[in-house]
Design a protein around this motif. Sequence first.
Motif, PDB file in Angstrom:
ATOM      1  N   CYS A  12       0.961  -1.402   0.037  1.00 27.53           N
ATOM      2  CA  CYS A  12       0.166   0.011  -0.158  1.00 27.53           C
ATOM      3  C   CYS A  12       0.837   1.294  -0.047  1.00 27.53           C
ATOM      4  CB  CYS A  12      -0.925   0.011   1.255  1.00 27.53           C
ATOM      5  SG  CYS A  12       0.025  -0.078   2.864  1.00 27.53           S
ATOM      6  N   GLN A  85      -4.298  -1.176   2.037  1.00 25.77           N
ATOM      7  CA  GLN A  85      -4.170  -1.653   0.605  1.00 25.77           C
ATOM      8  C   GLN A  85      -5.401  -1.640  -0.348  1.00 25.77           C
ATOM      9  OE1 GLN A  85      -4.479  -6.051   1.061  1.00 25.77           O
ATOM     10  NE2 GLN A  85      -3.363  -6.553  -0.774  1.00 25.77           N
ATOM     11  N   GLN A  86      -6.445  -1.710   0.211  1.00 26.38           N
ATOM     12  CA  GLN A  86      -7.800  -1.549  -0.455  1.00 26.38           C
ATOM     13  C   GLN A  86      -7.748  -0.196  -1.153  1.00 26.38           C
ATOM     14  OE1 GLN A  86     -11.339  -2.346   1.580  1.00 26.38           O
ATOM     15  NE2 GLN A  86     -12.477  -2.556  -0.366  1.00 26.38           N
ATOM     16  N   GLN A  89      -5.146   0.104  -4.015  1.00 27.24           N
ATOM     17  CA  GLN A  89      -5.575  -0.612  -5.390  1.00 27.24           C
ATOM     18  C   GLN A  89      -6.835   0.026  -5.738  1.00 27.24           C
ATOM     19  OE1 GLN A  89      -3.204  -2.257  -6.600  1.00 27.24           O
ATOM     20  NE2 GLN A  89      -1.878  -2.578  -5.009  1.00 27.24           N
ATOM     21  N   VAL A 166      -8.046  -8.707  -2.999  1.00 28.55           N
ATOM     22  CA  VAL A 166      -7.167  -7.518  -3.667  1.00 28.55           C
ATOM     23  C   VAL A 166      -5.767  -7.803  -4.021  1.00 28.55           C
ATOM     24  CG1 VAL A 166      -6.307  -5.139  -2.899  1.00 28.55           C
ATOM     25  CG2 VAL A 166      -8.461  -5.814  -2.188  1.00 28.55           C
ATOM     26  N   SER A 170      -4.793  -7.455  -7.970  1.00 29.19           N
ATOM     27  CA  SER A 170      -3.758  -6.141  -8.331  1.00 29.19           C
ATOM     28  C   SER A 170      -2.902  -6.705  -8.888  1.00 29.19           C
ATOM     29  CB  SER A 170      -3.463  -5.675  -6.792  1.00 29.19           C
ATOM     30  OG  SER A 170      -2.555  -6.421  -6.022  1.00 29.19           O
ATOM     31  N   HIS A 172      -2.630  -8.227 -11.691  1.00 24.18           N
ATOM     32  CA  HIS A 172      -3.269  -8.351 -13.242  1.00 24.18           C
ATOM     33  C   HIS A 172      -2.683  -9.258 -14.177  1.00 24.18           C
ATOM     34  CE1 HIS A 172      -5.123  -4.467 -11.965  1.00 24.18           C
ATOM     35  NE2 HIS A 172      -3.826  -3.935 -11.589  1.00 24.18           N
TER      36      HIS A 172
END
Length: 450
Positions: A12, A85-86, A89, A166, A170, A172
Amino acid sequence: AYNIHVNGVLHCRVRYSQLLGLHEQLRKEYGTNVVPAFPPKKIFTLTPAEVEQRREQLEKYMQAVRQDPMLGGSETFNSFLRKAQQETQQIPTEEVVLEVMLSNGQKVKVTILTSDQTEDVLEAVASKLDLPDDLIGYFSLFLVRETKDGAFSFVRKLQEFELPYVSVTSLHNPEFRIILRKSYWDSSYDDDVMEHRVGLNLLYAQTVSDIEHGWIPVNKEQHRQLKSLQEKVSKKEFIRLAQTLKYYGYLKFDPCVTDFPEKGCHVVVSAGNNELNFQVRLPNEQIKEGSFKVTRMRCWRVTSSVPMSNGPSGSSPGKSEVKLELAFEYLMSKDRLQWVTITSPQAIMLSICLQSMVDELMVKKSGGSIRKMFRRRVNGALRRSESQQAVKSPPLLDSPDASREPMAKLSSKLTSVSLRGISHSSSANDVGANDFHGNYAFEGIGDEDL
């Protein structure tokens, strides 16, 4: 803003004011005598030197909090990291379907919130599988990367301060998956798991998978016997036979490089049975095998380095050449300690394996049981039982200033190790004592034991 990296991954980004808010909340809950000192505010704009000084102070603060059993295990601290963290992202809280793999390739789909923490997701998977509550503590969720041949490479074990949905989205990359596997090393605990139908099925599927992927090598006769038991669907007998095989219960890591018995040797490392097993390919193509017992490792450390790039800035942004090393000091004989170094992208996962082996040994030595290691819900919040202290991970911060020398800021799920970024590879002798993780299971070995 500061980047917090955990286990080599950007977790984060937070501002000084957010960390100050966390500090004040911890002080309110636990008192000024318990919470470490926080870097003071400055009235004037910080100079570059002061910015770096503050980053170092904040890093030490976060490490100190994380390593304190009460503060680091608190819901206040862990929820701060999860929320950050949330927000970093930019994933809103909503209901989603998350796929969790089983060892046999089967996918379990669970409906969760994007803000659900690791234990919540683990509980949801267990509920979907009808795994009883008292067996949940024997299993964990792991982040893995699928390979082209259908096997997978371990990245890390998912922790209590992160949100699994997450964490995986994150990245991808569809190659990254979450998998459910057993999380203990002593095969005697298999008896507890096999008491229940679902536990037996999970253990059986994992054992079959490990054999099929070559993690547990078998000869022709063993293969014939296992195949016969598989055809009869004799799951317990299949596991009992597998338990007699050398690499049963081991985690196998990707090929890497070691300096033992000489520099530059290619090695395949496996972790299990309270040891690291080496299968080393010597320069003459000869394969040598040997094991390093965790009880004879006096300490270990993980270091990282990012070589300075000579290419144009911005080239290959997703491929920074982070070099990770796990080094451990090993009691070779009664009076001889020697450092052994493994250079591997999975160095942090290896160190987590070492730590969890030590934890299990210490729990067993104290008469505890891993059946009690699962968190219990108290007033709606998850709390870890007293028989297992959570192993703490100090998140590390770095300033996002692009002009600074590139350094990897890493952390692992260790009690007292501090991992720092370095701009060059260093020998085990030139690192301060704070960089080492002492091994509480280390034993003085006498001549008769060697």
